[in-house]
Each structure stands twice: as C-alpha cells, then as structure tokens.
Design an enzyme around this catalytic site. Structure first.
Site, PDB file in Angstrom:
ATOM      1  N   GLY A  20      -4.282  -3.893   5.915  1.00  0.00           N
ATOM      2  CA  GLY A  20      -3.326  -3.514   6.954  1.00  0.00           C
ATOM      3  C   GLY A  20      -3.718  -2.227   7.645  1.00  0.00           C
ATOM      4  O   GLY A  20      -4.432  -1.390   7.087  1.00  0.00           O
ATOM      5  N   LYS A  35      -3.550   5.145  -2.864  1.00  0.00           N
ATOM      6  CA  LYS A  35      -4.552   5.980  -2.217  1.00  0.00           C
ATOM      7  C   LYS A  35      -4.991   7.084  -3.173  1.00  0.00           C
ATOM      8  O   LYS A  35      -4.169   7.705  -3.847  1.00  0.00           O
ATOM      9  CB  LYS A  35      -3.970   6.600  -0.940  1.00  0.00           C
ATOM     10  CG  LYS A  35      -3.562   5.591   0.133  1.00  0.00           C
ATOM     11  CD  LYS A  35      -4.771   4.932   0.775  1.00  0.00           C
ATOM     12  CE  LYS A  35      -4.350   4.026   1.922  1.00  0.00           C
ATOM     13  NZ  LYS A  35      -5.518   3.458   2.644  1.00  0.00           N
ATOM     14  N   GLU A  50     -11.496   0.430  -3.614  1.00  0.00           N
ATOM     15  CA  GLU A  50     -11.831   0.122  -2.224  1.00  0.00           C
ATOM     16  C   GLU A  50     -12.533   1.299  -1.564  1.00  0.00           C
ATOM     17  O   GLU A  50     -12.052   2.430  -1.605  1.00  0.00           O
ATOM     18  CB  GLU A  50     -10.552  -0.224  -1.456  1.00  0.00           C
ATOM     19  CG  GLU A  50     -10.795  -0.674  -0.032  1.00  0.00           C
ATOM     20  CD  GLU A  50      -9.495  -1.044   0.680  1.00  0.00           C
ATOM     21  OE1 GLU A  50      -9.577  -1.482   1.841  1.00  0.00           O
ATOM     22  OE2 GLU A  50      -8.409  -0.887   0.084  1.00  0.00           O
ATOM     23  N   ASP A  77      -7.641   2.900  -3.482  1.00  0.00           N
ATOM     24  CA  ASP A  77      -8.294   2.950  -2.175  1.00  0.00           C
ATOM     25  C   ASP A  77      -8.724   4.389  -1.912  1.00  0.00           C
ATOM     26  O   ASP A  77      -7.893   5.289  -1.794  1.00  0.00           O
ATOM     27  CB  ASP A  77      -7.347   2.467  -1.082  1.00  0.00           C
ATOM     28  CG  ASP A  77      -8.011   2.422   0.283  1.00  0.00           C
ATOM     29  OD1 ASP A  77      -9.236   2.640   0.362  1.00  0.00           O
ATOM     30  OD2 ASP A  77      -7.301   2.166   1.278  1.00  0.00           O
ATOM     31  N   LYS A 126      -1.358  -1.019  -4.213  1.00  0.00           N
ATOM     32  CA  LYS A 126      -2.542  -0.266  -3.809  1.00  0.00           C
ATOM     33  C   LYS A 126      -2.181   1.207  -3.713  1.00  0.00           C
ATOM     34  O   LYS A 126      -1.213   1.574  -3.047  1.00  0.00           O
ATOM     35  CB  LYS A 126      -3.106  -0.754  -2.471  1.00  0.00           C
ATOM     36  CG  LYS A 126      -4.322   0.040  -2.012  1.00  0.00           C
ATOM     37  CD  LYS A 126      -5.094  -0.655  -0.906  1.00  0.00           C
ATOM     38  CE  LYS A 126      -4.573  -0.309   0.464  1.00  0.00           C
ATOM     39  NZ  LYS A 126      -5.496  -0.798   1.533  1.00  0.00           N
ATOM     40  N   LYS A 141     -10.213  -6.741   7.893  1.00  0.00           N
ATOM     41  CA  LYS A 141      -9.218  -6.250   8.841  1.00  0.00           C
ATOM     42  C   LYS A 141      -9.606  -6.772  10.220  1.00  0.00           C
ATOM     43  O   LYS A 141     -10.716  -6.515  10.698  1.00  0.00           O
ATOM     44  CB  LYS A 141      -9.153  -4.725   8.840  1.00  0.00           C
ATOM     45  CG  LYS A 141      -8.523  -4.137   7.580  1.00  0.00           C
ATOM     46  CD  LYS A 141      -8.481  -2.625   7.639  1.00  0.00           C
ATOM     47  CE  LYS A 141      -7.814  -2.071   6.381  1.00  0.00           C
ATOM     48  NZ  LYS A 141      -7.913  -0.580   6.331  1.00  0.00           N
ATOM     49  N   ASP A 192     -14.520  -1.940   2.840  1.00  0.00           N
ATOM     50  CA  ASP A 192     -13.580  -1.958   3.966  1.00  0.00           C
ATOM     51  C   ASP A 192     -14.300  -1.397   5.184  1.00  0.00           C
ATOM     52  O   ASP A 192     -14.877  -2.134   5.981  1.00  0.00           O
ATOM     53  CB  ASP A 192     -12.344  -1.135   3.587  1.00  0.00           C
ATOM     54  CG  ASP A 192     -11.342  -0.964   4.720  1.00  0.00           C
ATOM     55  OD1 ASP A 192     -11.554  -1.529   5.812  1.00  0.00           O
ATOM     56  OD2 ASP A 192     -10.334  -0.264   4.523  1.00  0.00           O
ATOM     57  N   SER A 244       0.846  -1.179   0.000  1.00  0.00           N
ATOM     58  CA  SER A 244       0.000   0.000   0.000  1.00  0.00           C
ATOM     59  C   SER A 244       0.884   1.233   0.000  1.00  0.00           C
ATOM     60  O   SER A 244       1.771   1.373   0.853  1.00  0.00           O
ATOM     61  CB  SER A 244      -0.909  -0.004   1.233  1.00  0.00           C
ATOM     62  OG  SER A 244      -1.728   1.137   1.258  1.00  0.00           O
TER      63      SER A 244
END
Length: 369
Positions: free
Chosen positions: A291, A164, A214, A189, A162, A263, A239, A136
């Site tokens: 994570g 952001k 996500e 994400d 991944k 998670k 998520d 990530s």
C-alpha cells in the site's frame, strides 16, 4: 476506446493518524485522482500515489502533474488505444516516472472495464471473490501504544501485522511484540534503513519467526540483498528495488529475495504488475500487494490486482476507515474478519462520492484529447 478527455483532480486529505516510517512522518496526503472520459459518457478513475517529498521514489505530486501534462497526455492525443495493455508500452518512450504512468493507465483500465460491463478484477484475469488483508503500522511513540494498536487490529481480524523498523527501533521492539503475540503472522519493513554492516543484528531476526523482512538494504540494490539472503533465514521481500519485470527477473536470478511486494504505482501500472505476478508464479516466488496510503480509488485498484492467483500473502489493503474519516468512494472499502469482498459491479466496483471529491479538491484541470 474513444477517449475524449482527461481530468486531474488535485486533492488534499488528512489521515486519521500520523504515519511514521524510517523516511519521516506524514498526516496530510496530497495526490491526484485522474478521470478518463470517453465519447459515450463513461468515466474511469485512477489515483496517483507519489508523495509531496521524494523520499520513497524520486517522483513527487508536482512532478507527476508535470509529466502527465507535458508528456503523457500528448502521447494519448497522438495514439488510438483499443486496450489498456497498449498504454504502458506507449509511455515506455519516457524513462521512469512510473507513478505518473500508473495513474493514467489505471483510469484507462477502469474505463475499459466499464465499457465492457465487467469488474476490473475480471478484466485483469483475477479469480478470487475475496482477498485476505493485513495491516501496516507506523512507528509508535511507546511500546504500550504499539501493543495496543496491534491488539486492536487483530481483534478486527487482520491476517498479518507489518511493523516499520529503523536502526535503534528494531530487534528489541520486535522481541517485545513477538513475546506478546507469539503466533501472530508478523513482518518487518525497513524501507532501506540498513547496510551489510548490520548483518549481525539482522541475523537476530531469525529467532523471531517473521514472515519476512521487507527491503532492508538500499532502495536500488539487488546485489547486497542476495548476499544478505544467504546469511539469514528470514525471507527477504523486495519492494523499492523492483520497478519492472526486468528488475524482478534479475532479483530472482540472483537470489536477492524469496518474496516480492508488487505496488502498482511503483512498477508503472496494472499491466506491468500482471507481468511481474505471472513471472513470479512461474518461478515459485509468492507476491503480495503493498500500500501507498491510498484513498478509495487506489485502494480499489489494489483490491482488483490482488485477485490474481499468486497474491498468496495478505497485502496492505486495509479498509478505508483505517486511514480516513471520510473516503472519496461509496461504499467505502470495508474489511470484515480480515477479508475484503471483491466488488462485482463494472470497473473498480465503487462509485465516486462527488461531494467528498469536491470537499477535498484543491485544483481541477481538464485536458481535451
């Protein structure tokens, strides 16, 4: 399980690099390591994953301490526990506070596995001897910096990237990344940064062959996500919306997602994670392990849960050196060619580095049971 004592180790660790999301930027990580001791001298360890600020969930480091001290420890004092699966139902009389519950439950799961002389992964019903992992990457200051980071992680063998995203830092950035890495598995994400007013923009992601997007919409929503999934081809992964098996059941029933990120801290622990995993497997919904910038203990728990068969997508469980100059376990979690070998020693499979624990500890509280 003759529990004798719970110890809270409050730590402050500095990450190698600041980690930026649509929520904000963090580099100093404050959290608890929970130690559960039995009358035979065995020690189990869990880790809290809440942040100092309630930007991911309503929980914070401080609220975790208060809930553990004022409510969860008294519950443990009043009840005998023979198996870790009993812990979450006992804690169920309290609403929410899943990260506090998971931290205690994780320590008891580790203690149980050590008492049984088996790896935690085996105790959970895991089957894999190694797991694939992705990475990530937080929001970077420049495109060149981002591309350099991606290239570096791919050279280390990570199986998935991944990225952001947030309004103003999304489609064009992803297009540039896809142009530079045309065949790399990439996901975006959003951390709840968008609304249904952004459908036109989100539809543009369909041309980028992303693994998933996500949590694009509100953190507590499954209705609008179902509407959005009907409008876009890119799989939606939920998520923040999934806090329980019930949430997962309703999201799948509504068609709110095609993938779920499990998670452990967000759903209240390993026992609930297994239930969500099993339900998703029955309904053809792949899962992966997200994570929370964990140190070594939390990372070890993530490795263990990912050994379950329906964790078919690479998770965020990168190696210790991705985040920390020094971790609190030995050996540290190591990624080789995008793979972590599952430890075979009893419990989490890693030893606590007592010197590192003392170095980073800012508070220690002991509770007799």
């Amino acid at each position: 399980m003759p529990l004798k004592k719970i110890i809270l180790h409050r730590l402050m660790m500095r990450m190698i690099d600041p980690f930026a999301t649509s929520f904000g930027t963090m580099q100093d990580k404050e959290f608890f390591i929970i130690e559960a001791l039995d009358t035979d001298g065995n020690r189990g360890f869990g880790e809290s994953v809440s942040f100092p600020i309630p930007w991911y969930t309503e929980e914070t480091v401080k609220s975790n301490k208060d809930i553990i001290e004022d409510f969860l420890i008294p519950i443990l004092r009043d009840n005998e526990i023979e198996h870790p699966n009993e812990v979450f139902p006992l804690f169920g009389r309290l609403r929410g506070n899943n990260m506090a519950k998971a931290a205690i439950e994780g320590a008891i799961w580790d203690l149980y596995a050590k008492r049984e002389g088996i790896p935690l992964a085996t105790a959970l019903g895991g089957e894999k001897t190694e797991i694939d992992v992705g990475i990530s990457i937080g929001i970077q200051p420049t495109m060149d910096a981002l591309l350099t980071k991606i290239d570096g992680f791919l050279s280390q063998g990570y199986k998935r990237i991944k990225l952001k995203i947030k309004p103003g830092h999304d489609v064009e950035m992803l297009r540039e990344v896809r142009k530079a890495f045309p065949t790399t598995p990439i996901m975006a994400d959003a951390n709840s940064a968008y609304t249904l007013d952004d459908i036109a923009m989100l539809k543009q992601l369909d041309d980028l062959n992303l693994l998933m997007i996500e949590q694009p919409l509100q953190h507590n929503d499954i209705i609008d996500h179902a509407k959005l999934q009907k409008e876009i081809q890119t799989p939606i992964c939920l998520d923040e919306s999934i806090h329980s098996l019930y949430d997962a059941q309703k999201a799948i029933e509504l068609g709110s997602c095609k993938i779920i990120n499990i998670k452990v801290g967000r759903v209240g622990g390993l026992s609930e994670s297994i239930k969500i995993h099993d339900y998703c497997k029955e309904h053809g919904i792949p899962v992966w392990c997200g994570g929370m910038l964990e140190a070594g203990v939390g990372r070890a728990h993530n490795v263990a849960i990912t050994t379950l068969s329906n964790f078919v997508l690479p998770g965020d469980t990168a190696g210790s050196s991705r985040y920390w100059e020094k971790d609190i376990i030995k050996p540290e979690v190591v990624v080789e060619d995008g793979v972590i070998k599952v430890p075979t020693s009893p419990g989490i499979g890693y030893e606590i580095d007592e010197e590192a624990l003392e170095e980073f500890r800012i508070q220690k509280i002991e509770y007799d049971l």
